[in-house]
Design an enzyme around this catalytic site. Structure first.
Site, PDB file in Angstrom:
ATOM      1  N   HIS A 106      64.349 -31.344  36.309  1.00  0.00           N
ATOM      2  CA  HIS A 106      65.060 -30.117  35.962  1.00  0.00           C
ATOM      3  C   HIS A 106      65.045 -29.859  34.456  1.00  0.00           C
ATOM      4  O   HIS A 106      65.330 -30.746  33.661  1.00  0.00           O
ATOM      5  CB  HIS A 106      66.505 -30.217  36.467  1.00  0.00           C
ATOM      6  CG  HIS A 106      67.268 -28.941  36.428  1.00  0.00           C
ATOM      7  ND1 HIS A 106      66.879 -27.823  37.146  1.00  0.00           N
ATOM      8  CD2 HIS A 106      68.407 -28.587  35.774  1.00  0.00           C
ATOM      9  CE1 HIS A 106      67.746 -26.850  36.933  1.00  0.00           C
ATOM     10  NE2 HIS A 106      68.679 -27.274  36.092  1.00  0.00           N
ATOM     11  N   ASP A 115      62.801 -31.821  40.758  1.00  0.00           N
ATOM     12  CA  ASP A 115      64.075 -31.131  40.574  1.00  0.00           C
ATOM     13  C   ASP A 115      64.781 -30.973  41.916  1.00  0.00           C
ATOM     14  O   ASP A 115      64.172 -30.546  42.903  1.00  0.00           O
ATOM     15  CB  ASP A 115      63.807 -29.756  39.945  1.00  0.00           C
ATOM     16  CG  ASP A 115      65.064 -28.972  39.609  1.00  0.00           C
ATOM     17  OD1 ASP A 115      66.176 -29.527  39.753  1.00  0.00           O
ATOM     18  OD2 ASP A 115      64.922 -27.806  39.201  1.00  0.00           O
ATOM     19  N   SER A 143      67.923 -22.394  35.042  1.00  0.00           N
ATOM     20  CA  SER A 143      69.028 -22.925  35.837  1.00  0.00           C
ATOM     21  C   SER A 143      70.092 -21.844  36.078  1.00  0.00           C
ATOM     22  O   SER A 143      69.795 -20.814  36.679  1.00  0.00           O
ATOM     23  CB  SER A 143      69.597 -24.168  35.144  1.00  0.00           C
ATOM     24  OG  SER A 143      70.392 -24.930  36.030  1.00  0.00           O
TER      25      SER A 143
END
Length: 313
Positions: free
Chosen positions: A285, A253, A158
């Site tokens: 995610h 995601d 991320s």
């Protein structure tokens, strides 16, 4: 308690009196884990800012054995989590054991108290500290004895994947002397853009949450086409300083299409390395951090481990 000024649940809340309540990644676990096959310890890399990293070394490492060096940057939107939470400690233990690498997990200052570029600057400071061990005479013996600086990898999830990309770009411009960045691993990278792509939501109200998080992390940004958030607008993208890139995305995601877009456009922008992508079907995610025992998480772990070891003789 003061009234809530901004609510970014499930990540954090900001109150009108200036108080910040983080809702995730607030636990701290010690580096000692007797049940692990990996040793770890915390080391200060920036005394001026009192910033540390957590080092990981497989327990079965021979005294003079050199291992690929993995520098990991945690995720959390630049706003939450640390290198010392149970989530990242457990994941680094697992990854270092599986791949048989030496790991450096970097802690950095977080927004909104320390807006971007603080996290990037801290990460670069950590990398310069790591590079101080190139000649075997740095302050940390594990790195002096065991880090193979011809096989250095940046990895993150991320926001940490975003940092990994930016650090490889900065290495291309400023060069960490003696360090060869063999590759970067971008897991569910936090990239975005002003205009929707793929299956991203079109409505401004639906995009507002993601854009609000970015504004909170980087209030001086010029928007979602800031090259810090949308690397494909960077005219210097061909200067990405590594030989290979692995992008990992998850089917469910919100950031999936950005990962695919990065994968597709990287070569088109003049970068000469090798790029590959893997997609986890039915996953969301950072699923690999939230549910490590799952089959898709196991496959992802194996793929990353293989990527880190492809150049071994």
């Amino acid at each position: 308690m003061s009234e809530v000024a901004q609510d970014f649940s499930p990540f954090l809340r900001l109150y009108k009196d200036g108080h910040i309540e983080r809702l995730m990644g607030v636990d701290i676990v010690p580096p000692v884990d007797p049940n692990s096959n990996v040793m770890s310890r915390d080391v200060v890399y920036s005394p001026a800012l009192d910033l540390s990293c957590r080092l990981y070394l497989p327990k079965n490492t021979d005294p003079n054995q050199k291992l690929p060096l993995l520098v990991y940057f945690h995720g959390g939107g630049f706003l939450i989590e640390t290198a010392f939470s149970s989530t990242y400690h457990n994941y680094l233990n697992t990854l270092v054991a599986e791949a048989n690498v030496i790991g450096v997990s970097v802690d950095y200052r977080r927004a909104p108290e320390h807006p971007l570029p603080a996290a990037y600057d801290d990460s670069w400071t950590a990398l310069k500290w790591v590079a101080s061990h190139v000649n075997g005479d740095g302050p940390e013996e594990w790195l002096n004895s065991h880090a193979d600086f011809s096989k250095v990898f940046f990895n993150g999830d991320s926001a940490g994947a975003n940092i990994s990309h930016q650090m490889a770009m900065r290495h291309g411009q400023e060069k960490l002397v003696g360090v060869n960045v063999a590759g970067i691993v971008l897991a569910h990278p936090y990239f975005w853009g002003k205009d929707p792509i793929g299956n991203e939501p079109r409505e401004s109200s639906q995009r507002a949450f993601a854009e609000g998080l970015w504004r909170l992390a980087c209030p001086t940004s010029n928007g979602c086409d800031d090259l810090l958030l949308n690397p494909l607008v960077d005219p210097n993208l061909a200067g990405l300083e590594c030989s290979k890139v692995l992008v990992a995305v998850a089917e469910k995601d919100l950031l999936r299409d950005r990962g695919w877009h990065y994968y597709e456009k990287l070569r088109e922008n003049g970068w000469s390395g090798e790029v590959e992508i893997m997609e986890a079907k039915g996953e969301s995610h950072v699923f690999h951090l939230l549910s490590p025992p799952g089959e898709n998480a196991r496959l992802m772990l194996k793929k990353i481990s293989s990527f880190l070891n492809q150049d071994k003789a």
